[in-house]
Motif scaffolding. Structure first.
Motif, PDB file in Angstrom:
ATOM      1  N   HIS A  98       0.809  -1.214   0.000  1.00  0.00           N
ATOM      2  CA  HIS A  98       0.000   0.000   0.000  1.00  0.00           C
ATOM      3  C   HIS A  98       0.850   1.275   0.000  1.00  0.00           C
ATOM      4  O   HIS A  98       0.392   2.327   0.420  1.00  0.00           O
ATOM      5  CB  HIS A  98      -0.984   0.018   1.167  1.00  0.00           C
ATOM      6  N   ALA A  99       2.074   1.189  -0.428  1.00  0.00           N
ATOM      7  CA  ALA A  99       2.954   2.343  -0.492  1.00  0.00           C
ATOM      8  C   ALA A  99       2.592   3.203  -1.698  1.00  0.00           C
ATOM      9  O   ALA A  99       2.104   2.713  -2.706  1.00  0.00           O
ATOM     10  CB  ALA A  99       4.415   1.901  -0.598  1.00  0.00           C
ATOM     11  N   ILE A 100       2.847   4.493  -1.572  1.00  0.00           N
ATOM     12  CA  ILE A 100       2.649   5.394  -2.709  1.00  0.00           C
ATOM     13  C   ILE A 100       3.906   5.365  -3.572  1.00  0.00           C
ATOM     14  O   ILE A 100       4.990   5.046  -3.103  1.00  0.00           O
ATOM     15  CB  ILE A 100       2.346   6.824  -2.244  1.00  0.00           C
ATOM     16  N   ASN A 101       3.740   5.685  -4.849  1.00  0.00           N
ATOM     17  CA  ASN A 101       4.920   5.805  -5.708  1.00  0.00           C
ATOM     18  C   ASN A 101       4.944   7.148  -6.419  1.00  0.00           C
ATOM     19  O   ASN A 101       5.628   7.329  -7.408  1.00  0.00           O
ATOM     20  CB  ASN A 101       5.059   4.624  -6.671  1.00  0.00           C
ATOM     21  N   GLY A 102       4.208   8.111  -5.884  1.00  0.00           N
ATOM     22  CA  GLY A 102       4.198   9.489  -6.354  1.00  0.00           C
ATOM     23  C   GLY A 102       3.529  10.338  -5.285  1.00  0.00           C
ATOM     24  O   GLY A 102       2.788   9.828  -4.454  1.00  0.00           O
ATOM     25  N   LEU A 103       3.802  11.658  -5.287  1.00  0.00           N
ATOM     26  CA  LEU A 103       3.277  12.524  -4.251  1.00  0.00           C
ATOM     27  C   LEU A 103       2.900  13.876  -4.836  1.00  0.00           C
ATOM     28  O   LEU A 103       3.620  14.416  -5.682  1.00  0.00           O
ATOM     29  CB  LEU A 103       4.326  12.722  -3.153  1.00  0.00           C
ATOM     30  N   ILE A 104       1.777  14.416  -4.373  1.00  0.00           N
ATOM     31  CA  ILE A 104       1.361  15.781  -4.688  1.00  0.00           C
ATOM     32  C   ILE A 104       1.350  16.550  -3.379  1.00  0.00           C
ATOM     33  O   ILE A 104       0.782  16.094  -2.389  1.00  0.00           O
ATOM     34  CB  ILE A 104      -0.033  15.814  -5.339  1.00  0.00           C
ATOM     35  N   ALA A 105       1.983  17.727  -3.365  1.00  0.00           N
ATOM     36  CA  ALA A 105       2.022  18.562  -2.163  1.00  0.00           C
ATOM     37  C   ALA A 105       1.662  19.989  -2.539  1.00  0.00           C
ATOM     38  O   ALA A 105       2.260  20.565  -3.447  1.00  0.00           O
ATOM     39  CB  ALA A 105       3.402  18.516  -1.523  1.00  0.00           C
ATOM     40  N   THR A 106       0.675  20.556  -1.844  1.00  0.00           N
ATOM     41  CA  THR A 106       0.303  21.951  -2.080  1.00  0.00           C
ATOM     42  C   THR A 106       1.038  22.834  -1.082  1.00  0.00           C
ATOM     43  O   THR A 106       1.463  22.387  -0.022  1.00  0.00           O
ATOM     44  CB  THR A 106      -1.216  22.158  -1.928  1.00  0.00           C
ATOM     45  N   ALA A 107       1.192  24.091  -1.423  1.00  0.00           N
ATOM     46  CA  ALA A 107       1.820  25.083  -0.549  1.00  0.00           C
ATOM     47  C   ALA A 107       3.191  24.639  -0.060  1.00  0.00           C
ATOM     48  O   ALA A 107       3.509  24.724   1.111  1.00  0.00           O
ATOM     49  CB  ALA A 107       0.912  25.423   0.630  1.00  0.00           C
ATOM     50  N   SER A 108       3.995  24.165  -0.959  1.00  0.00           N
ATOM     51  CA  SER A 108       5.344  23.717  -0.611  1.00  0.00           C
ATOM     52  C   SER A 108       6.308  24.889  -0.718  1.00  0.00           C
ATOM     53  O   SER A 108       6.489  25.450  -1.786  1.00  0.00           O
ATOM     54  CB  SER A 108       5.761  22.598  -1.562  1.00  0.00           C
ATOM     55  N   ASP A 109       6.916  25.255   0.386  1.00  0.00           N
ATOM     56  CA  ASP A 109       7.891  26.342   0.359  1.00  0.00           C
ATOM     57  C   ASP A 109       9.301  25.772   0.522  1.00  0.00           C
ATOM     58  O   ASP A 109       9.491  24.560   0.516  1.00  0.00           O
ATOM     59  CB  ASP A 109       7.577  27.387   1.426  1.00  0.00           C
ATOM     60  N   SER A 110      10.274  26.639   0.678  1.00  0.00           N
ATOM     61  CA  SER A 110      11.669  26.183   0.725  1.00  0.00           C
ATOM     62  C   SER A 110      11.944  25.250   1.907  1.00  0.00           C
ATOM     63  O   SER A 110      12.783  24.365   1.809  1.00  0.00           O
ATOM     64  CB  SER A 110      12.619  27.378   0.774  1.00  0.00           C
ATOM     65  N   ARG A 111      11.234  25.414   3.010  1.00  0.00           N
ATOM     66  CA  ARG A 111      11.444  24.523   4.163  1.00  0.00           C
ATOM     67  C   ARG A 111      11.083  23.090   3.808  1.00  0.00           C
ATOM     68  O   ARG A 111      11.743  22.146   4.203  1.00  0.00           O
ATOM     69  CB  ARG A 111      10.600  24.953   5.365  1.00  0.00           C
TER      70      ARG A 111
END
Length: 86
Positions: free
Chosen positions: A3-16
């Motif tokens: 059940h592992a993911i093999n891609g990711l979507i992230a919103t509001a990603s800043d330098s941190r």
């Protein structure tokens, strides 16, 4: 199988967040920008495009990091985009 993911979507990603996100061993689509010259998609466009690009890269299971709540209309739009993409 695990059940592992093999891609990711992230919103509001800043330098941190960008530093550790870029180290993940999977394709990551992020939305964010820190300057006035950045080009921003609206969230519906971002999800639709990110899902299509990740699918084209062979991603089958996409994880999502966002502050949006489960009933948010944009998440329903993202789910529809994912369903359409298969």
């Amino acid at each position: 199988q695990d059940h592992a993911i093999n891609g990711l979507i992230a919103t509001a990603s800043d330098s941190r967040h960008g530093k550790w996100l870029s180290k993940l061993p999977i394709p990551v689509a992020t939305l964010g920008g820190t300057s006035d010259t950045s080009v921003h998609l609206d969230l519906a466009q971002f999800f639709s495009t990110a899902i299509r690009v990740l699918k084209d890269r062979g991603v089958k299971k996409i994880g999502l990091i966002t502050s949006l709540r489960g009933t948010h209309p944009i998440l329903k739009s993202a789910a529809k985009s994912a369903e359409e993409a298969g």
